[in-house]
Design a protein around this motif. Structure first.
Motif, PDB file in Angstrom:
ATOM      1  N   UNK A 140      13.170 -35.810 -39.930  1.00  0.00           N
ATOM      2  CA  UNK A 140      13.204 -35.021 -40.899  1.00  0.00           C
ATOM      3  C   UNK A 140      14.081 -34.045 -40.759  1.00  0.00           C
ATOM      4  N   UNK A 141      14.102 -33.308 -39.395  1.00  0.00           N
ATOM      5  CA  UNK A 141      15.031 -32.285 -39.096  1.00  0.00           C
ATOM      6  C   UNK A 141      16.461 -32.736 -39.161  1.00  0.00           C
ATOM      7  N   UNK A 142      16.759 -34.052 -38.663  1.00  0.00           N
ATOM      8  CA  UNK A 142      17.901 -34.452 -38.587  1.00  0.00           C
ATOM      9  C   UNK A 142      18.536 -34.821 -39.835  1.00  0.00           C
ATOM     10  N   UNK A 143      17.783 -35.056 -40.984  1.00  0.00           N
ATOM     11  CA  UNK A 143      18.608 -35.595 -42.131  1.00  0.00           C
ATOM     12  C   UNK A 143      19.100 -34.251 -42.937  1.00  0.00           C
ATOM     13  N   UNK A 144      18.311 -32.956 -42.730  1.00  0.00           N
ATOM     14  CA  UNK A 144      19.111 -31.852 -43.165  1.00  0.00           C
ATOM     15  C   UNK A 144      20.195 -31.169 -42.539  1.00  0.00           C
ATOM     16  N   UNK A 145      20.256 -31.719 -41.151  1.00  0.00           N
ATOM     17  CA  UNK A 145      21.516 -31.319 -40.252  1.00  0.00           C
ATOM     18  C   UNK A 145      22.689 -31.770 -40.838  1.00  0.00           C
ATOM     19  N   UNK A 146      22.508 -33.458 -41.071  1.00  0.00           N
ATOM     20  CA  UNK A 146      23.609 -34.274 -41.240  1.00  0.00           C
ATOM     21  C   UNK A 146      24.151 -33.901 -42.770  1.00  0.00           C
ATOM     22  N   UNK A 147      23.191 -33.369 -43.623  1.00  0.00           N
ATOM     23  CA  UNK A 147      23.576 -32.871 -45.223  1.00  0.00           C
ATOM     24  C   UNK A 147      24.518 -31.578 -44.824  1.00  0.00           C
ATOM     25  N   UNK A 148      24.067 -31.059 -44.034  1.00  0.00           N
ATOM     26  CA  UNK A 148      25.070 -29.597 -43.627  1.00  0.00           C
ATOM     27  C   UNK A 148      26.336 -29.867 -42.979  1.00  0.00           C
ATOM     28  N   UNK A 149      26.552 -31.049 -42.456  1.00  0.00           N
ATOM     29  CA  UNK A 149      27.545 -31.595 -41.632  1.00  0.00           C
ATOM     30  C   UNK A 149      29.012 -30.975 -42.277  1.00  0.00           C
ATOM     31  N   UNK A 150      29.326 -31.349 -43.352  1.00  0.00           N
ATOM     32  CA  UNK A 150      30.418 -30.902 -44.025  1.00  0.00           C
ATOM     33  C   UNK A 150      30.660 -29.390 -43.821  1.00  0.00           C
ATOM     34  N   UNK A 151      29.795 -28.605 -44.055  1.00  0.00           N
ATOM     35  CA  UNK A 151      29.686 -27.127 -44.067  1.00  0.00           C
ATOM     36  C   UNK A 151      29.989 -26.725 -42.830  1.00  0.00           C
ATOM     37  N   UNK A 152      29.024 -27.162 -41.682  1.00  0.00           N
ATOM     38  CA  UNK A 152      29.178 -26.751 -40.403  1.00  0.00           C
ATOM     39  C   UNK A 152      30.891 -27.158 -39.844  1.00  0.00           C
ATOM     40  N   UNK A 153      31.214 -28.480 -40.091  1.00  0.00           N
ATOM     41  CA  UNK A 153      32.436 -28.711 -39.388  1.00  0.00           C
ATOM     42  C   UNK A 153      33.701 -27.867 -39.820  1.00  0.00           C
ATOM     43  N   UNK A 154      33.856 -27.494 -41.319  1.00  0.00           N
ATOM     44  CA  UNK A 154      34.696 -26.661 -41.834  1.00  0.00           C
ATOM     45  C   UNK A 154      34.519 -25.045 -41.595  1.00  0.00           C
ATOM     46  N   UNK A 155      33.214 -24.735 -41.360  1.00  0.00           N
ATOM     47  CA  UNK A 155      33.142 -23.414 -40.630  1.00  0.00           C
ATOM     48  C   UNK A 155      33.527 -23.126 -39.370  1.00  0.00           C
ATOM     49  N   UNK A 156      33.311 -24.116 -38.443  1.00  0.00           N
ATOM     50  CA  UNK A 156      33.570 -24.137 -37.153  1.00  0.00           C
ATOM     51  C   UNK A 156      35.171 -23.901 -37.153  1.00  0.00           C
ATOM     52  N   UNK A 157      36.037 -24.773 -37.996  1.00  0.00           N
ATOM     53  CA  UNK A 157      37.455 -24.561 -38.084  1.00  0.00           C
ATOM     54  C   UNK A 157      37.944 -23.229 -38.442  1.00  0.00           C
ATOM     55  N   UNK A 158      37.483 -23.055 -39.685  1.00  0.00           N
ATOM     56  CA  UNK A 158      37.859 -21.666 -40.382  1.00  0.00           C
ATOM     57  C   UNK A 158      37.678 -20.587 -39.270  1.00  0.00           C
ATOM     58  N   UNK A 159      36.360 -20.241 -38.692  1.00  0.00           N
ATOM     59  CA  UNK A 159      36.158 -19.404 -37.793  1.00  0.00           C
ATOM     60  C   UNK A 159      36.953 -19.361 -36.737  1.00  0.00           C
ATOM     61  N   UNK A 160      37.389 -20.591 -36.095  1.00  0.00           N
ATOM     62  CA  UNK A 160      38.015 -20.595 -34.959  1.00  0.00           C
ATOM     63  C   UNK A 160      39.473 -20.090 -35.308  1.00  0.00           C
ATOM     64  N   UNK A 161      40.135 -20.491 -36.443  1.00  0.00           N
ATOM     65  CA  UNK A 161      41.486 -20.012 -36.734  1.00  0.00           C
ATOM     66  C   UNK A 161      41.488 -18.485 -37.001  1.00  0.00           C
ATOM     67  N   UNK A 162      40.588 -17.874 -37.548  1.00  0.00           N
ATOM     68  CA  UNK A 162      40.602 -16.568 -37.586  1.00  0.00           C
ATOM     69  C   UNK A 162      40.437 -15.757 -36.464  1.00  0.00           C
ATOM     70  N   UNK A 163      39.758 -16.390 -35.499  1.00  0.00           N
ATOM     71  CA  UNK A 163      39.708 -15.607 -34.082  1.00  0.00           C
ATOM     72  C   UNK A 163      41.076 -15.829 -33.498  1.00  0.00           C
ATOM     73  N   UNK A 164      41.716 -16.856 -33.778  1.00  0.00           N
ATOM     74  CA  UNK A 164      42.906 -17.262 -32.913  1.00  0.00           C
ATOM     75  C   UNK A 164      44.010 -16.279 -33.467  1.00  0.00           C
ATOM     76  N   UNK A 165      43.807 -15.891 -34.582  1.00  0.00           N
ATOM     77  CA  UNK A 165      44.870 -15.172 -35.320  1.00  0.00           C
ATOM     78  C   UNK A 165      44.552 -13.475 -35.238  1.00  0.00           C
ATOM     79  N   UNK A 166      43.444 -13.400 -34.285  1.00  0.00           N
ATOM     80  CA  UNK A 166      43.055 -11.810 -34.233  1.00  0.00           C
ATOM     81  C   UNK A 166      42.103 -11.238 -35.361  1.00  0.00           C
ATOM     82  N   UNK A 167      41.644 -12.110 -36.019  1.00  0.00           N
ATOM     83  CA  UNK A 167      40.777 -11.718 -37.147  1.00  0.00           C
ATOM     84  C   UNK A 167      39.300 -11.862 -36.841  1.00  0.00           C
TER      85      UNK A 167
END
Length: 452
Positions: A140-167
């Motif tokens: 049950x818990x895993x189903x919703x985590x998987x539904x959120x996977x596209x948001x989680x993966x893109x958020x991690x990318x955007x967050x890290x790019x922001x950090x690496x450029x000093x923002x």
């Protein structure tokens, strides 16, 4: 106007005193990391009130989230590190190509993870160590985590790019908004609407998508140097490989951590759901300390990458020494506090005698081992930030791949539950010993280059 912004950011990253710059970038990162950890702890806390089996389910799905994070960090750290060095060399256009490519790679991965994960959900959570009693909650818990996977993966990318450029402050806004929303929704959906563990999953999915929208808006509104647009994305094999190879240490580190957690859950199964729940609680509590250490380190990474790209070797050397020392001191202080309060902390989640006993021992072993974690972290982050994939990948694999996984497979056969409790701490200590020569050699190399 755009050139003035880029020049201002370049001056900030290359002329601000190193210690001040790292602290400035670390504070918002630490805040966002802490709030994210608090959300994870809150998730565990509220779910633990349902039953021991549901508490164990969070530990099982924590491994699934770790897999998503592993690939996302690979794309995020890979594109962010490459972009940071290009910004240091004043090549903003190529930096945008790295950030856009990383974003769309993360999006594609998230969609594939969601689709195939939902199709093979039962065998997936079973392979992660779920027992028969934990399985319904984990699915049950895993189903919703998987539904959120596209948001989680893109958020991690955007967050890290922001950090690496000093923002880092912009990254903090997106992450903390989602985390705070998750904390608020958890008790509402779990208890008020009586949705149980499904409520925790829904809260996570909703908050992840809202956080993703907020982070994406930073790029679309021109708040960043790097752009995220489909026209900037480059899917040529050589370009993609540069991102992937630079991010491979993150995949190895996070991926092996997930595999290690799965194996630990499997090894804990003969000792009952209480052992799985105890190890899950202690692991998430230790993330509280590690998040502070990681936050300081993530404040260091853009300083390291940016100045290495600008060929300012003495600034890189100063950054490494300062961050290494600061992380060790802060980690030691926090570990001492958690060590003393370990039984109280574990009991706050589950008061079952066996859970408290196993969780307290595991937490205290980890507190001692955490004194060595800054050394391991500095080895990983330094070489990844400057684009030296070989040593970064080896050091990322050492802690879990070379030591933790073999130890957790072997030790329980001889010393039972204690073997599960000490396997990860022992991995930290040994891998720190391996990282030290790498760091000292690189510091010597920087000193030589700075005097040339």
């Amino acid at each position: 106007m755009e050139n003035k912004k880029s020049l201002k950011q370049f001056d900030k990253m290359t002329k601000t005193p190193v210690r001040k710059l790292i602290n400035t970038l670390a504070v918002p990162t630490i805040i966002s990391m802490m709030i994210t950890i608090i959300y994870n702890l809150a998730d565990t806390y509220f779910v633990s009130k349902i039953s021991v089996a549901s508490s164990g389910a969070t530990g099982i799905i924590f491994s699934l989230m770790g897999i998503i994070q592993a690939f996302s960090f690979m794309f995020g750290h890979g594109s962010g590190s490459c972009a940071s060095r290009k910004l240091g060399a004043k090549d903003t256009d190529t930096a945008s190509k790295y950030s856009s490519t990383g974003f769309f790679l993360g999006l594609i991965f998230g969609i594939l993870m969601m689709v195939f994960g939902l199709i093979f959900l039962t065998p997936l959570v079973t392979a992660m160590g779920s027992t028969a009693t934990i399985l319904p909650y984990a699915k049950t818990y895993g189903m919703y985590i998987l539904i959120a996977a596209p948001a989680m993966s893109t958020s991690f990318v955007m967050n890290n790019v922001l950090r690496f450029e000093g923002k880092a402050s912009l990254a903090m806004i997106g992450l903390t908004t989602g985390a705070v929303l998750n904390i608020a929704l958890d008790p509402l959906l779990i208890f008020v609407f009586d949705l149980g563990i499904a409520g925790a999953g829904i809260a996570t999915a909703v908050s992840q998508y809202i956080g993703m929208v907020i982070l994406l808006s930073m790029y679309l509104r021109g708040k960043t140097q790097c752009k995220i647009k489909i026209r900037y994305a480059v899917f040529k094999p050589q370009f993609v490989w540069e991102i992937v190879s630079t991010g491979l240490p993150s995949l190895a580190r996070q991926g092996l951590n997930s595999v290690a957690t799965m194996i630990m859950n499997i090894q804990a199964t003969p000792f009952g759901d209480e052992c799985i729940a105890a190890m899950s609680i202690s692991a998430k509590c230790m993330m509280f300390i590690f998040s502070v250490c990681l936050g300081i380190g993530q404040g260091f990474q853009p300083v390291c990458g940016f100045n290495y790209g600008a060929k300012l070797c003495e600034r890189v050397r100063t950054a490494i020494k300062y961050t290494w020392k600061m992380c060790t001191i802060v980690t030691a202080l926090l570990s001492a506090i958690v060590f003393a309060l370990a039984p109280i902390i574990v009991a706050a989640f589950r008061s079952d005698a066996q859970v408290v006993e196993i969780g307290t021992a595991a937490l205290r072993f980890m507190c001692v081992a955490m004194l060595f974690s800054p050394t391991v972290m500095m080895g990983n982050m330094t070489f990844q930030s400057i684009g030296r994939t070989g040593p970064a990948f080896f050091l990322a694999c050492s802690q879990n791949g070379l030591f933790f996984i073999p130890l957790v497979l072997i030790l329980p056969n001889f010393i039972g539950v204690t073997g599960i409790e000490v396997a990860q701490p022992a991995g930290y200590v040994i891998s720190a010993g391996i990282a030290v020569p790498y760091l000292l050699k690189f510091l010597k190399e920087l000193k030589t280059k700075a005097t040339d």
